[in-house]
Design an enzyme around this catalytic site. Structure first.
Site, mmCIF file in Angstrom:
data_model
loop_
_atom_site.group_PDB
_atom_site.id
_atom_site.type_symbol
_atom_site.label_atom_id
_atom_site.label_comp_id
_atom_site.label_asym_id
_atom_site.label_seq_id
_atom_site.Cartn_x
_atom_site.Cartn_y
_atom_site.Cartn_z
ATOM 1 N N GLY A 36 0.850 -1.170 0.000
ATOM 2 C CA GLY A 36 0.000 0.000 0.000
ATOM 3 C C GLY A 36 0.893 1.230 0.000
ATOM 4 O O GLY A 36 1.900 1.275 0.715
ATOM 5 N N CYS A 37 0.561 2.230 -0.801
ATOM 6 C CA CYS A 37 1.469 3.372 -0.978
ATOM 7 C C CYS A 37 1.690 4.140 0.322
ATOM 8 O O CYS A 37 2.831 4.467 0.666
ATOM 9 C CB CYS A 37 0.956 4.288 -2.081
ATOM 10 S SG CYS A 37 -0.760 4.837 -1.875
ATOM 11 N N ASN A 38 0.628 4.433 1.055
ATOM 12 C CA ASN A 38 0.780 5.138 2.328
ATOM 13 C C ASN A 38 1.541 4.281 3.334
ATOM 14 O O ASN A 38 2.394 4.778 4.082
ATOM 15 C CB ASN A 38 -0.588 5.488 2.912
ATOM 16 C CG ASN A 38 -1.390 6.401 2.021
ATOM 17 O OD1 ASN A 38 -0.900 7.417 1.552
ATOM 18 N ND2 ASN A 38 -2.637 6.040 1.767
ATOM 19 N N THR A 62 5.301 4.092 2.661
ATOM 20 C CA THR A 62 5.939 5.381 2.921
ATOM 21 C C THR A 62 6.188 5.572 4.409
ATOM 22 O O THR A 62 7.287 5.962 4.830
ATOM 23 C CB THR A 62 5.071 6.528 2.381
ATOM 24 O OG1 THR A 62 4.802 6.314 0.993
ATOM 25 C CG2 THR A 62 5.764 7.864 2.546
#
Length: 348
Positions: free
Chosen positions: A149-151, A154
């Site tokens: 998942g991108c969030n 990060t």
């Protein structure tokens, strides 16, 4: 050797970004692109920027059409890719850009997603610290990869060095993210219309409800958190098509110096190509990573609050999704890790 590739969800944002990066990969042949409601239409009608793939026509997303390739990318909404797992059992490498195979805990899946729980696959964040090593080691030779998942990736990359080195306390993490609407996919939604997001910043999934929370907790536990990982996570939708700017803070461990804190991040990422720590006092902008497979990171020590502050910028469609998937694919196949990927963004 040239590997044949099929990409499902090819008319969406994640599928389109996977195709954009694959189109310049010297070891791959994009043989098949699939979709659902747009079957039979030219790919170029939905991805007009992909001029080199103008000859491709969208086919139906079925196991029969996806089978027979060396590599299959599943860029489908959460809860949909799991249905293809068994049907693609003979496919040498399958990479899921959705959430279906990310979580190891069924309890977490039930709480944040619901529906059928599928077996966890090898997590596709090569630079993530895991048990004193890097996740990259687990990706070597992998046949099933769960892109992150991108969030989640990060925030996890932002704090994993501090957790692994024991210089921060992961029981009181606060992360606030400015995110672009492309992370929500291409489906029409009223709250994502230009008239709804231009000129404003809109928080969503407030109060511990965002689906990426258990993924962050899982990653930080794997990084070496001895106790509980508690995170207050608040994403804010802002009017930029791409990008995540994540500001994450956590309490400092007792007695650690500023030098020890910075050393933890320098040790973790000093030799990495795609995760780069900026010089002291510098912090990234989302504009600096547009189109790049790069996570840029700045770190500060707030002694008044006794917390570390980590600011990380990524392109959510590249390092946050498609780039991470292809980087992990390269490792799994034994190809040079950076093949088809760039650290250079697009400006202005």
């Amino acid at each position: 050797m040239t590997y044949s590739v099929a990409v499902s969800g090819a008319s969406g944002y994640a599928g389109g970004e996977i195709l954009r990066l694959l189109a310049s990969h010297p070891d791959l042949e994009i043989r098949t692109v699939t979709a659902h409601s747009t079957v039979g239409q030219p790919l170029i009608a939905h991805q007009p920027h992909l001029r080199s793939l103008a000859h491709q026509t969208l086919q139906d997303t079925t196991p029969e059409i996806l089978a027979g390739h060396d590599i299959v990318f599943l860029a489908l909404p959460h809860g949909q890719s799991g249905q293809y797992t068994e049907a693609l059992g003979d496919t040498p490498l399958v990479i899921d850009a959705g959430a279906d195979h990310r979580l190891t805990s069924q309890e977490s899946w039930d709480a944040f997603y619901g529906g059928h729980f599928h077996e966890p696959w090898t997590y596709g964040v090569p630079e993530l610290l895991v048990g004193g090593a890097k996740q990259r080691e687990r990706l070597v030779g992998a046949t099933r990869i769960a892109a992150p998942g991108c969030n989640a990736s990060t925030v996890s990359l932002s704090l994993a060095p501090g957790v692994a080195a024991g210089v921060i306390d992961p029981s009181d993490i606060v992360s606030v993210l400015a995110v672009g609407p492309s992370g929500a996919g291409k489906s029409l939604k009223t709250n994502l219309l230009a008239s709804e997001i231009l000129g404003t910043a809109n928080p969503y999934a407030v109060g511990g409800t965002h689906r990426h929370i258990p993924e962050i907790q899982q990653a930080l536990k794997d990084a070496g958190a001895a106790g509980p990982v508690r995170i207050s996570f608040t994403p804010v939708l802002v009017p930029m098509a791409r990008g995540i700017l994540a500001t994450s803070t956590a309490p400092l461990a007792d007695g650690v110096s500023d030098a020890q804190i910075r050393e933890a991040w320098e040790t973790a990422y000093g030799d990495e190509t795609f995760v780069q720590l900026l010089p002291a006092g510098q912090f990234p902008r989302t504009a600096d990573v547009v189109g790049a497979n790069t996570a840029l990171m700045g770190i500060a020590v707030d002694r008044a609050a006794n917390r570390v502050v980590v600011v990380t910028a990524v392109d959510n469609l590249v390092k946050g999704t498609a780039g991470a998937a292809i980087q992990s694919m390269n490792i799994a196949l034994g190809l040079p890790e950076a093949t088809g990927l760039s650290v250079n963004g697009v400006a202005p």
